[in-house]
Design a protein around this motif. Structure first.
Motif, short mmCIF file in Angstrom:
data_model
loop_
_atom_site.label_atom_id
_atom_site.label_comp_id
_atom_site.label_asym_id
_atom_site.label_seq_id
_atom_site.Cartn_x
_atom_site.Cartn_y
_atom_site.Cartn_z
N ASP A 1 3.88 13.61 5.66
CA ASP A 1 4.73 14.21 4.79
C ASP A 1 5.98 14.17 4.54
O ASP A 1 6.85 14.06 3.56
N ARG B 1 3.06 6.10 6.75
CA ARG B 1 1.53 6.67 6.93
C ARG B 1 1.23 7.45 5.88
O ARG B 1 2.02 8.31 5.36
N ASP B 2 -0.11 7.49 5.38
CA ASP B 2 -0.39 8.29 4.49
C ASP B 2 -0.61 9.81 5.01
O ASP B 2 -0.49 10.94 4.17
N ASP B 3 -0.61 10.02 6.30
CA ASP B 3 -0.85 11.29 6.81
C ASP B 3 0.36 11.96 7.27
O ASP B 3 0.59 12.97 8.07
N THR C 1 1.73 14.41 12.99
CA THR C 1 0.59 13.63 13.15
C THR C 1 0.75 12.39 13.83
O THR C 1 -0.10 11.72 14.61
N THR D 1 -2.31 24.07 2.95
CA THR D 1 -2.25 22.90 3.31
C THR D 1 -1.20 22.65 4.42
O THR D 1 -0.10 22.83 4.12
N LYS E 1 8.07 10.11 0.85
CA LYS E 1 7.97 11.27 2.07
C LYS E 1 9.39 12.09 1.71
O LYS E 1 10.34 11.29 1.30
N TYR F 1 -1.20 12.82 19.18
CA TYR F 1 -0.45 12.27 18.13
C TYR F 1 -0.63 10.77 18.12
O TYR F 1 -0.60 9.92 19.03
N ASP F 2 -1.03 10.34 17.09
CA ASP F 2 -0.88 8.78 16.77
C ASP F 2 0.36 8.08 17.23
O ASP F 2 1.47 8.69 16.81
N ARG G 1 2.61 17.98 7.25
CA ARG G 1 2.49 16.89 8.37
C ARG G 1 3.85 15.95 8.64
O ARG G 1 4.32 15.37 7.74
#
Lengths: 428, 428
Positions: free
Chosen positions: A75, A71-73, A41, A3, A100, A59-60, A6
């Motif tokens: 870490d 943000r959920d994305d 991310t 995994t 996080k 990247y956002d 991020r």
């Protein structure tokens, strides 16, 4: 584990851009070493439209670092905005609250809010890592927290502000006055927006307070750091010191004594040939002293894009590898409140003062010292054209209390103009 | 986690006793820092009845280190026996096979069997940590593997054998010949049972090979280390070097080039005022160069009970904290076979030779150098009473190939007695 880890990067100054460059250019190396891909991310900074020399299009973008942190994305929040409060603190708190981990280069935030943040992180089961906050690229937080974890730490010392060391060594090398080199450093962008952070020793004091917490298992106590900057160091001080085989360094020392935790960041004389004495330019050096290991010296670049990004990435890689360690090396709840103590060990001192050119003036000064119980190693009055005469005194070992007594005495003589410059001589 | 981490210690020499002392005297500190108690359950050594200055009565005794490694109540084998094969290797293999982690100070074992052991450990899901195998108490394995994990490493250098550095600096300091200081060091117990391990550069070569593997992602290749010891360094070499502003150090250098991995451990001249040049006595220094971080210098005690035990405990504490990292910083299967390359970069060289006292002898030597394409920076023939005359030459930058060509030429002249001493001059 395949995994990806991020990252959300808040703050895209030189260090942020440096981190982006490493993640982009070393993707394979990072994945191989950590066992999982490390990716970015989303990013956040004050202004979006600015050429930072890196391609951020994949990247956002978040205008709000707190939104980035949530943000959920993401870490890991990589906090590179700086500032003890404001967005940096808000984003760090938001990151922890939303599960996080945090990697930060923010010495001011941790020096002031470190205990509260460490407690919050531990409650949430998250980690805060801050290698980049202390001594740039030198992995000193890691060495102290992990490598020397089997030691009872006896003392931590170091030159931890590259700008001050640059100013002092350039004054010496070029024979230039403080003001000139200060202006140069400012023009080169070496100084913080508020230069007092550098030359006042505050930035270095923050770093010392962080190391002291790890070293001695105490809560970060920046307020307990005795601070003195380099603003009053003259080219004459540097020359006199050199004549005696010393160099002047903004030196941090932290040690635990029976009376409490001593932390001081102040200009000192150190032997020119000692490892600390030979430090040139913006280089940093930290000396860790443990009961088992003895002295360990760590030396490297104290700032700059590459070194600081290297430190950030070291922390990121630890998290990618699954390392979890308490913020200050022991559970936050177990850290003892620091009992601040003044530096107590006796040391010789270098004193420089301006003396009224009157008969008996030098005798008065000598008398004050004698009455304070301070004996004189050498004393010299220089030729002068000004109305006051520069006088240089090196004392034998004396205590701070005796010195303070003498300083009060000088003021009372009426022949000493202003407060003397008093610099501790450290035999490190 | 409050389950204790249970150590089985194999080897109770000074380092083993040092580890026992730390575990006994710092129990609270270790538990607080790692979050779990660190305890010893069993120990093993060659002789049971020997006063080691520590109380071992609370621990089970095993005559056989392999049996120790297999015990159900041991989580970590702490291997401090030494030796590349024999009991050390057998116990390490047994530990891994029975699901234990290993902490070792054994550079010889890892330099020779590192790849096989790393593969076995990874297959079994265990870790092998070896901070104590390189540069004593300096946390250099950690700095390189973890702290600088975001860097592409460009070069690793260092003085990694304290005994050699002790001999060289004592020769210089006291003006004593090599043989005298060698005998002194032997009497003081500074030398390995087989002194060639130290003075022949083998021990330091082992260390360099381990660091190179981590730095460049290659399989440990001790056979690829170009080794040269300090046995031929004379007090004259040291004096000549000093006259030119240099000091002689047994210096390790590893770097990856287009032609392959260069690893060499040999006496070199380094500037006396450089960090490496200022190293005194048994101190070690390692220089890590990364593309982001630049140069990081790490300096400390290279051997001894406390420093080595400190390094062992750093590894133990990492395991107690749950850190898991590949032996050489990347999965063993991903490590590339090293392609050994000779040092290719040009450098100036220091040459000392004994010349037959015959007309035209010096001209012949100069001619050989000229024909090899080597130009002379300085050349000096000393007054002498022996039948041969000492000649000292410092060349301008030249390649190893040209130098080898010249060395063959010297032999053919018939005027050069023996093989000249040739030392690379490193501008580090």
């Amino acid at each position: 584990m395949t995994t990806p880890l991020r990252l959300g990067i808040a703050g895209l100054g030189t260090v942020g851009a440096g981190v982006v460059k490493i993640v982009q250019s070393r993707a394979n190396l990072l994945a191989q070493r950590s066992g999982r891909p490390v990716v970015i991310t989303a990013v956040s900074a004050r202004t979006r439209d600015k050429d930072r020399g890196v391609d951020l299009s994949a990247y956002d973008w978040e205008d709000d670092p707190v939104a980035l942190a949530r943000r959920d994305d993401v870490d890991v929040l990589v906090e590179l905005m700086g500032g003890s409060d404001g967005p940096a603190k808000a984003a760090t708190e938001a990151a922890i609250a939303s599960g996080k981990d945090v990697v930060t280069a923010n010495k001011a935030m941790l020096a002031i809010h470190g205990q509260a943040l460490a407690e919050a992180a531990e409650e949430a089961g998250r980690v805060i890592r801050f290698e980049a906050a202390v001594a740039g690229g030198i992995p000193v937080v890691k060495a102290l927290t992990e490598g020397l974890a089997g030691n009872s730490i006896e003392r931590v010392m170091g030159v931890m502000n590259g700008t001050c060391n640059y100013i002092l060594t350039r004054m010496e090398g070029e024979g230039l006055p403080y003001e000139t080199v200060f202006d140069e450093a400012n023009a080169l962008g070496y100084l913080e927006a508020d230069p007092t952070l550098d030359v006042g020793g505050i930035d270095a004091g923050h770093k010392l307070a962080l190391l002291a917490s790890i070293a001695f298992g105490t809560r970060v106590d920046f307020a307990g750091v005795e601070l003195e900057g380099i603003e009053r160091i003259s080219i004459d001080d540097i020359r006199h010191a050199a004549d005696m085989g010393f160099r002047i360094k903004l030196l941090g020392v932290a040690q635990m004594t029976g009376r409490g935790l001593e932390q001081r960041m102040s200009p000192c004389l150190v032997p020119a040939s000692s490892p600390l004495g030979t430090l040139e330019g913006p280089t940093n050096m930290v000396v860790l002293e443990g009961d088992a290991v003895g002295q360990v010296f760590l030396r490297g670049a104290g700032a700059g894009e590459g070194p600081t990004a290297s430190a950030v990435m070291g922390d990121v890689m630890d998290i990618a590898r699954g390392f979890r360690v308490s913020t200050f090396g022991a559970p936050a709840a177990a850290l003892e409140p620091a009992r601040a103590a003044r530096a107590s060990a006796a040391a010789p001192y270098y004193l420089r003062m301006e003396l009224e050119d009157r008969p008996g003036a030098l005798a008065k000064v000598a008398t004050v010292l004698g009455e304070a119980g301070i004996s004189i190693d050498r004393m010299r009055q220089y030729r002068h054209t000004d109305p006051t005469a520069p006088v240089l005194i090196v004392t034998h070992k004396t205590t701070r209390d005796a010195l303070d007594h003498a300083r009060a005495g000088f003021a009372a003589t009426g022949v000493v103009a202003g407060d003397p410059v008093a610099l501790r001589i450290e035999q490190v």
